[in-house]
Structure formats: structure tokens, C-alpha cells
Motif scaffolding. Structure first.
Motif, PDB file in Angstrom:
ATOM      1  N   MET A 100       0.831  -1.192   0.012  1.00 43.36           N
ATOM      2  CA  MET A 100      -0.124  -0.046   0.050  1.00 43.36           C
ATOM      3  C   MET A 100       0.899   1.199  -0.024  1.00 43.36           C
ATOM      4  SD  MET A 100      -3.094  -0.500   2.535  1.00 43.36           S
ATOM      5  CE  MET A 100      -2.426   0.350   3.776  1.00 43.36           C
ATOM      6  N   LEU A 101       2.007   1.229   0.592  1.00 45.85           N
ATOM      7  CA  LEU A 101       3.100   2.461   0.936  1.00 45.85           C
ATOM      8  C   LEU A 101       3.351   3.085  -0.288  1.00 45.85           C
ATOM      9  CD1 LEU A 101       4.712   3.940   2.827  1.00 45.85           C
ATOM     10  CD2 LEU A 101       6.457   2.294   2.460  1.00 45.85           C
TER      11      LEU A 101
ATOM     12  N   ALA B 266       1.522   1.922  -3.618  1.00 43.95           N
ATOM     13  CA  ALA B 266       0.567   1.888  -4.520  1.00 43.95           C
ATOM     14  C   ALA B 266      -0.643   2.795  -4.289  1.00 43.95           C
ATOM     15  CB  ALA B 266      -0.022   0.516  -4.114  1.00 43.95           C
ATOM     16  N   PRO B 267      -1.091   3.207  -5.455  1.00 46.57           N
ATOM     17  CA  PRO B 267      -2.072   4.256  -5.400  1.00 46.57           C
ATOM     18  C   PRO B 267      -3.431   3.744  -4.891  1.00 46.57           C
ATOM     19  CG  PRO B 267      -1.822   3.479  -7.804  1.00 46.57           C
ATOM     20  CD  PRO B 267      -0.722   2.899  -7.085  1.00 46.57           C
ATOM     21  N   ASP B 268      -4.054   2.434  -5.132  1.00 49.85           N
ATOM     22  CA  ASP B 268      -4.901   1.803  -4.651  1.00 49.85           C
ATOM     23  C   ASP B 268      -4.820   0.465  -4.182  1.00 49.85           C
ATOM     24  OD1 ASP B 268      -5.541   0.472  -6.749  1.00 49.85           O
ATOM     25  OD2 ASP B 268      -6.000   2.388  -8.133  1.00 49.85           O
TER      26      ASP B 268
END
Lengths: 246, 333
Positions: free
Chosen positions: A109-110, A112-114
């Protein structure tokens, strides 16, 4: 690597005391970009404390830590992770009620946009570490070797430039150790990932590490290529002395 | 995700659609009494959803959610009665008040590392302080209560939440549906996954780059704001607010029981829990009245035993159990 190359990680005179006990005492070392570096030493030598200092879990009492030329000591663990240092925990800390895939996706997540792209990134890492077939299981249902792998997968998912691996080989069978060694070497080469590993499994240390740093009672006693360090009289004494006491 | 017709995901969608349709049709089918009970179920489901975001997703146990309910109710009602500002605007003020209060609690808790049960005690302390404060605040009626005018000429001013039972029923349905929607969207988001990670292991979450304090504040704010909206509804639906009722500890517990019985951390737990507990409570009152057992505390006693039975039978909640039985379980659960 030229002699003037800047180290990726520089620990300078790091000292940490716990109520009078000096867990880490005036430790200094540097790790170059894409280097594999091992920290060894008997139990209680201060290795995990050293990791906690680098990762920002503990505050230094003295000394400095620099990453990529910037001072990072005093920052929170999430900020340090954001800058590119990931870590695993010796006592594994999975998110037990979440799926293996979500465990790794939370790491991804860190960067990644979504969540969809985080899951896609997670799947890629799960394949590398042979956990893809177990991605739907709850982390709580994994065996210890799989949890160790999950711990590594999750840390890798944050796309670090340096990863701190705290005894990830412990409890693995020799074939599993070799597998993990191969996976780590692949990632090290493919992504120029620097690795700092605390390890008791010498099979893995000898296979992977370019340099080894030895701690004993919180202090540095030797540093060098693994073949040299394992012949060092003080290193042998620190280990054998402890073993003899058992 | 593509789902074959018989997949649990598809079955769940169908079940939800049927349930929704039944709720939309209910006012034309059932009598006023039953409708009022369904309305209470819907409000309970909505408030449970708000509490569940904080506890079920983020792992922060609030035992004082009545605080946000009361601040929302008083905030919007006071604006309407004292300044003539309608609840369509007042609801934002209500949310802001609740968020501000939750910020103070969060700041104290996170700044001074008041964790676990001690955080829960902090939430009780604030709710109780508010109850005592409002009890003594004469401008808002004090302990004697604050009343909204019910005038025939206002009827039909729906933007001022002046309407009849049908209006309030559909408003409750909209709240419950909206609460579910917000909850589902948040749970699927990056923020939602940060919450789940924190609930499971805050230290590990932090090591993976999750800003734990920020995420916890977000959970508090969302939960407090949603609860405050429920408070605005209760004020304009009931037309009276008493500090001793709205800020009462029992109210906080009522909000929690639905999601706990239905399944903490699940999306449908708060709904299932509320639709189980509210009718159970009503049925119990009727049954005890019919039996002539109107001793004080009799309802609480029987209710307590029933709760213990439900929790013993389905420790992780009724919804996970029900979903397995009806094969409605989705991939994640």
C-alpha cells in the motif's frame, strides 16, 4: 563499488542503554548500496536492539544513523519505512485475521495508489516466495516457516532499498533455507536491494553475506568477509565461551 | 470480480437486494407499531456501523459513543430552536462538534499513549462529563430537557426534518443504507486496510509505513461524525433531548451491542445484530407484560441471559455464523 562510494546506511557510534544496561555500545558500521551484510553474535549481544535503533522503534542515547546521506535517527518507524528501510521481526508479527494476500498488500500500500494495484504487487511477491497458493488463507493458519516467509514478503512489498532481516532462517529446514537464500539473492540482484541480516544459521550467512559484523555484549568485536571473521580468535571465543556455559 | 450465479458473492448481493426491497415495501405492508420497531432497528444498524468502524476496523474500543450522539442532537437542535438554522445546515455543525470532541479524546489518548482499556475509560469519562455538563446548562434546558417545537404549520418542511412516520422511516432506511455504503467503501480502501493492520498489530503496521496515529484519528473522526448524524436524527424525530438519556452509559452500550452480537469488524454484523436485538427487547417487554412480570429489572435480567446465550453460541458474531449457514460468505470473510 569505488572506494569513495557513499554508503547507503551508516551507523555511527550508536549507543543504547536500558536502565544502566548498555545493550548497544558505540557500534559503527556502513552498508553499501546493494550489499549483503550480516550481523552475528551470541544471544543477548544486542543485535535486535541495533535493528530497533535503525528502524526507529527505539531512540538512540548516543550516536547517529544516516540513510542515503540523510540523518534518520529520531524519526518514527513509518517515516523510516517510507524512506526505504523495511524490517522483519524476529518474533513474527503477522496480521492473523487477515488473508496472506492482504498481509502483503498492506505492505505494498505504501507505494501503491489503490488497493487493486497493492494486491497485484502483493501477488508478484507472493509468487517469488512460494506463498501464492496460500494467499487466500488467514495468516493465523500458516506454519512457522510460512510465517517467516510472510514476514519477508510483507517487508519486501514496501519496495525498500534496504531490508533488515531478523533471523528469518531460524526454524527453516536446510532445503527451505537454500530456497530463501536463492530468493533473497535474486531480489538483491534484480532490484539492487541492500540486505542487513541478523542470522544464526551460518549456512545462510556464508552463502549470502559479503561482510559480517560481530557483536558481543553490545560491542563490535570484528568485521570482515565471512571466511575471515569465522576464523577470528575473539569471535570463536565469544561463541564457544557461551556454548561451553550451557 | 466476476461471480458465477451461485457464488457466495452473488448470493450475498441477491440477499441484500431482497432485504432492501422488503424494507422499502415495509411501510405499505406492516402496521405503525411494527414500522416503528423496524425504524429502531435501522437506526441501531446505522449507529452500530459507526461504532464498528472504530472498534471493528481500527481496534479502538469506545464505551462513550453517547457523547457524539448527544453533541449531534444538542448541536443541531439548539441551532434550529435558538437561531432558526435548519438541521440541513446544523448537521454539519453537529458533525464538527463531534469531531472536535473526538479530537480531544484522541489527542489525549494517542499523545500520552493511553491504550487498550484505559482509552475506553477515557471515552466514558468524556461522555459522563458531557452528561453532567448538559444537566446543568440552563440555556439548553438542563436536566429538564430540551424540546423542539411541534407545530402543524411546519409539517412537510422536510428540509427541517419536520415530517411524519413515513418520512422518518425512509430517512432511517437511507441512513442505514448510507452507513453500510460508507463502511464498505472505507473497508475496501487503503485507509480501511491501514485500520485493519492497526487492529491486528499496531507495531507491525507502523513498520510497514502506516502512520498509525493519523489512521486512528481518521477512524475516530469518521465514527464520531457518523454518530453525530444519528444524534441529529434522534433529536428531530423524538423532538426532545434529555442529558440523562442521550449521554447515558446505557446508550453507549446499546450502540455497541448490535455489532458485538452481529459480528465485530464485519460489514453486516451491525445490521444483523440490531435486527436481532431490537425486536428481542420489544418482544421481551410484551412477553413479560403478558405474564404479569413487571418487576423492575426483569427485562434486563432475561435480556442479559439471552445475550449470554447468543454470544456463547456464536462467539464471533451471528453474521459470520449465518453467512456460513446460508452460504453468503464472501471471499474476504
Amino acid at each position: 563499488m569505488s572506494a569513495v562510494a557513499q554508503p547507503l546506511l551508516a551507523v555511527r557510534n550508536a549507543t543504547k542503554r536500558f536502565r544502566g544496561l548498555t545493550a548497544v555500545s558505540d557500534v559503527s558500521f556502513a552498508v553499501m548500496p546493494a550489499e549483503i551484510f550480516a550481523v552475528i553474535g551470541p544471544n543477548g549481544a544486542g543485535k535486535t536492539t541495533l535493528f530497533n535503533l535503525i528502524a526507529g522503534a527505539f531512540a538512540l542515547d548516543e550516536g547517529e544513523i544516516h540513510f542515503d546521506g540523510r540523518r534518520i535517527d529520531g524519526q518514527s518507524p513509518d517515516k523510516i519505512c517510507e524512506q526505504g528501510i523495511a524490517r522483519t521481526f524476529q518474533i513474527v508479527k503477522p496480521f492473523p485475521e487477515l488473508s496472506v494476500r492482504d498481509n502483503v498488500a498492506i505492505g505494498a500500500m505504501l507505494r501503491a495508489p489503490d488497493m487493486d494495484s497493492a494486491r497485484a504487487a502483493a501477488d508478484e511477491i507472493l509468487r517469488k516466495l512460494d506463498l501464492f497458493d496460500k494467499r487466500g488463507q488467514k495468516a493465523a493458519s500458516l506454519t512457522l516457516p510460512d510465517r517467516k516467509r510472510l514476514e519477508v514478503a510483507r517487508a519486501l512489498a514496501t519496495r525498500p532499498r534496504l531490508i533488515l532481516l531478523d533471523e528469518v532462517m531460524a526454524g527453516l529446514r536446510p532445503t527451505e533455507t537454500d530456497h530463501m537464500v536463492a530468493a533473497l539473492r535474486d531480489i538483491n540482484r534484480a532490484e539492487q536491494l541492500a540486505i542487513v541480516m541478523i542470522e544464526h544459521v551460518m549456512r545462510a550467512v556464508m552463502a549470502l553475506a559479503e561482510r559480517v559484523h560481530v557483536l558481543h555484549h553490545g560491542a563490535s568485536i570484528a568485521e570482515g568477509p565471512p571466511q575471515e571473521v569465522t576464523r577470528d580468535a575473539r569471535v570463536i571465543e565469544s561463541y564457544l565461551g557461551l556454548k561451553a556455559a550451557h | 470480480m466476476s461471480a458465477s450465479p451461485a457464488s457466495p458473492g452473488a448470493r450475498q448481493t441477491v440477499a441484500l437486494a431482497l432485504f432492501g426491497l422488503a424494507l422499502v415495501a415495509a411501510p405499505f405492508v406492516v402496521d405503525r407499531y411494527i414500522l416503528s420497531i423496524i425504524l429502531l432497528c435501522l437506526i441501531g444498524a446505522y449507529l452500530g456501523q459507526a461504532w464498528n468502524i472504530l472498534m471493528g476496523f481500527c481496534g479502538l474500543l469506545s464505551l462513550g459513543h453517547a457523547l457524539y450522539l448527544g453533541l449531534g442532537a444538542y448541536g443541531a437542535a439548539a441551532l434550529y430552536v435558538k437561531f432558526g438554522i435548519g438541521p440541513w445546515l446544523g448537521v454539519f455543525v453537529a458533525m464538527a462538534l463531534a469531531v472536535a470532541a473526538s479530537f480531544v479524546i484522541g489527542w489525549l489518548g494517542f499523545r500520552f499513549r493511553i491504550e487498550g482499556v484505559y482509552f475506553s475509560l477515557l471515552t466514558i469519562a468524556f461522555a459522563e462529563s458531557a452528561r453532567i455538563g448538559f444537566d446543568n446548562w440552563a440555556w439548553l434546558g438542563g436536566a429538564a430537557g430540551f424540546f423542539l417545537p411541534v407545530r402543524a404549520e411546519d409539517f412537510g418542511q422536510y428540509w427541517n426534518l419536520r415530517g411524519g412516520p413515513f418520512f422518518f422511516y425512509y430517512l432511517a432506511l437511507a441512513l442505514a443504507a448510507g452507513g453500510l455504503f460508507v463502511s464498505a467503501r472505507l473497508r475496501a480502501s487503503k485507509l480501511g486496510h491501514a485500520w485493519l493492520a492497526i487492529r491486528e498489530d499496531a507495531q507491525a503496521a507502523r513498520a510497514l509505513g502506516v502512520n498509525v496515529t493519523r489512521a486512528r484519528f481518521m477512524a475516530l473522526f469518521v465514527s464520531a461524525a457518523m454518530t453525530a448524524v444519528g444524534g441529529v436524527y434522534l433529536a428531530f424525530w423524538g423532538n426532545n433531548i434529555f442529558p440523562g438519556q442521550i449521554f447515558d452509559m446505557a446508550h453507549s452500550i446499546d450502540i455497541m451491542l448490535g455489532p458485538i452480537v452481529g459480528g465485530v469488524g464485519t460489514l453486516f454484523g451491525p445490521i444483523v445484530g440490531s435486527f436481532l436485538l431490537v425486536p428481542l427487547g420489544e418482544a421481551l417487554i410484551e412477553a413479560l407484560r403478558a405474564l404479569g412480570l413487571n418487576a423492575p429489572g426483569a427485562k434486563a435480567l432475561v435480556y442479559g441471559f439471552l445475550l449470554m446465550g447468543i454470544i456463547a453460541a456464536a462467539p464471533s458474531g451471528v453474521w459470520p455464523w449465518l453467512a456460513r449457514r446460508l452460504r453468503l460468505q464472501d471471499r474476504e470473510q
